[in-house]
Design a protein around this motif. Structure first.
Motif, PDB file in Angstrom:
ATOM      1  N   LEU A  42      -6.753  -2.762   5.455  1.00  0.00           N
ATOM      2  CA  LEU A  42      -5.825  -2.728   4.331  1.00  0.00           C
ATOM      3  C   LEU A  42      -6.505  -3.193   3.049  1.00  0.00           C
ATOM      4  CD1 LEU A  42      -3.032  -2.206   3.184  1.00  0.00           C
ATOM      5  CD2 LEU A  42      -2.392  -4.525   3.888  1.00  0.00           C
ATOM      6  N   SER A  45      -8.819  -0.467   1.699  1.00  0.00           N
ATOM      7  CA  SER A  45      -8.016   0.612   1.146  1.00  0.00           C
ATOM      8  C   SER A  45      -7.312   0.179  -0.127  1.00  0.00           C
ATOM      9  CB  SER A  45      -6.991   1.087   2.178  1.00  0.00           C
ATOM     10  OG  SER A  45      -6.225   2.131   1.638  1.00  0.00           O
ATOM     11  N   PHE A  46      -6.769  -1.028  -0.130  1.00  0.00           N
ATOM     12  CA  PHE A  46      -6.029  -1.524  -1.286  1.00  0.00           C
ATOM     13  C   PHE A  46      -6.920  -1.637  -2.513  1.00  0.00           C
ATOM     14  CE2 PHE A  46      -4.137  -4.782  -3.987  1.00  0.00           C
ATOM     15  CZ  PHE A  46      -2.880  -4.219  -4.181  1.00  0.00           C
ATOM     16  N   ALA A  50      -5.517  -0.845  -6.165  1.00  0.00           N
ATOM     17  CA  ALA A  50      -5.093  -2.126  -6.738  1.00  0.00           C
ATOM     18  C   ALA A  50      -4.771  -2.041  -8.221  1.00  0.00           C
ATOM     19  CB  ALA A  50      -6.151  -3.192  -6.483  1.00  0.00           C
ATOM     20  N   ARG A  53      -1.075  -1.042  -8.229  1.00  0.00           N
ATOM     21  CA  ARG A  53      -0.113  -1.714  -7.338  1.00  0.00           C
ATOM     22  C   ARG A  53      -0.438  -3.188  -7.224  1.00  0.00           C
ATOM     23  NH1 ARG A  53       2.330   1.808  -3.509  1.00  0.00           N
ATOM     24  NH2 ARG A  53       3.670   0.016  -3.153  1.00  0.00           N
ATOM     25  N   PRO A  55      -0.158  -6.365  -4.234  1.00  0.00           N
ATOM     26  CA  PRO A  55       0.029  -6.494  -2.784  1.00  0.00           C
ATOM     27  C   PRO A  55       1.498  -6.677  -2.405  1.00  0.00           C
ATOM     28  CG  PRO A  55      -1.822  -7.829  -3.488  1.00  0.00           C
ATOM     29  CD  PRO A  55      -1.153  -7.326  -4.741  1.00  0.00           C
ATOM     30  N   LEU A  58       3.758  -3.482  -1.716  1.00  0.00           N
ATOM     31  CA  LEU A  58       3.520  -2.581  -0.588  1.00  0.00           C
ATOM     32  C   LEU A  58       4.685  -2.610   0.393  1.00  0.00           C
ATOM     33  CD1 LEU A  58      -0.231  -3.315   0.196  1.00  0.00           C
ATOM     34  CD2 LEU A  58       0.719  -1.355  -1.046  1.00  0.00           C
ATOM     35  N   ASP A  62       3.777   1.956   3.228  1.00  0.00           N
ATOM     36  CA  ASP A  62       2.541   1.918   2.439  1.00  0.00           C
ATOM     37  C   ASP A  62       1.412   1.289   3.247  1.00  0.00           C
ATOM     38  OD1 ASP A  62       3.801   3.000   0.158  1.00  0.00           O
ATOM     39  OD2 ASP A  62       4.209   1.008  -0.697  1.00  0.00           O
ATOM     40  N   VAL A  63       1.722   0.183   3.921  1.00  0.00           N
ATOM     41  CA  VAL A  63       0.698  -0.501   4.718  1.00  0.00           C
ATOM     42  C   VAL A  63       0.206   0.418   5.826  1.00  0.00           C
ATOM     43  CG1 VAL A  63       0.241  -2.453   6.260  1.00  0.00           C
ATOM     44  CG2 VAL A  63       1.541  -2.802   4.145  1.00  0.00           C
ATOM     45  N   GLU A  66      -1.964   3.164   4.302  1.00  0.00           N
ATOM     46  CA  GLU A  66      -3.260   2.677   3.824  1.00  0.00           C
ATOM     47  C   GLU A  66      -4.201   2.313   4.967  1.00  0.00           C
ATOM     48  OE1 GLU A  66      -4.321   2.949   0.744  1.00  0.00           O
ATOM     49  OE2 GLU A  66      -2.353   3.790   0.218  1.00  0.00           O
TER      50      GLU A  66
END
Length: 116
Positions: A42, A45-46, A50, A53, A55, A58, A62-63, A66
């Motif tokens: 995660l 990917s985040f 970032a 978005r 954290p 999410l 979304d989690v 990702e």
């Protein structure tokens, strides 16, 4: 062991976008991952999203998207790298023949029977 773990996904089909060769099958893979592996996937990917978005924003979906997307991207990237190495290699005849046999095995395993 894995029979007692909760199951998630696949959330969506990854890959299948290739202008030179169209996708011929959807292959589903299940990973039994530790919490640390999930957080790492995660986080990697985040890092790519970032800027848009936080954290906290999410959703569960979304989690899932990702984490699965990162695992798929890593796998597909490595496959592409191996394919490039293989295409650049000069294979002896016996190895080319072995790859042809493997390709025929893939054709058998990942094709639908002809309709009657």
């Amino acid at each position: 062991m894995s029979e007692h773990l909760p199951e998630f996904g696949p959330f969506e089909v990854q890959g299948g976008v290739d202008e030179l060769e169209p996708a011929v099958a959807v292959v589903r893979v299940a990973f039994a991952l530790t919490r640390a592996q999930l957080v790492t996937a995660l986080a990697v990917s985040f890092a790519g999203i970032a800027a848009d978005r936080s954290p906290e924003s999410l959703t569960v979906e979304d989690v899932w998207r990702e984490v699965e997307g990162q695992l798929a991207a890593d796998a597909l990237h490595e496959l592409d790298r191996q394919m490039e190495r293989d295409q650049a290699a000069v294979w002896p005849a016996d190895q080319r023949q072995a790859v042809d046999v493997l390709a025929a095995a893939v054709d058998r395993a990942y094709s639908r029977p002809a309709l009657p």
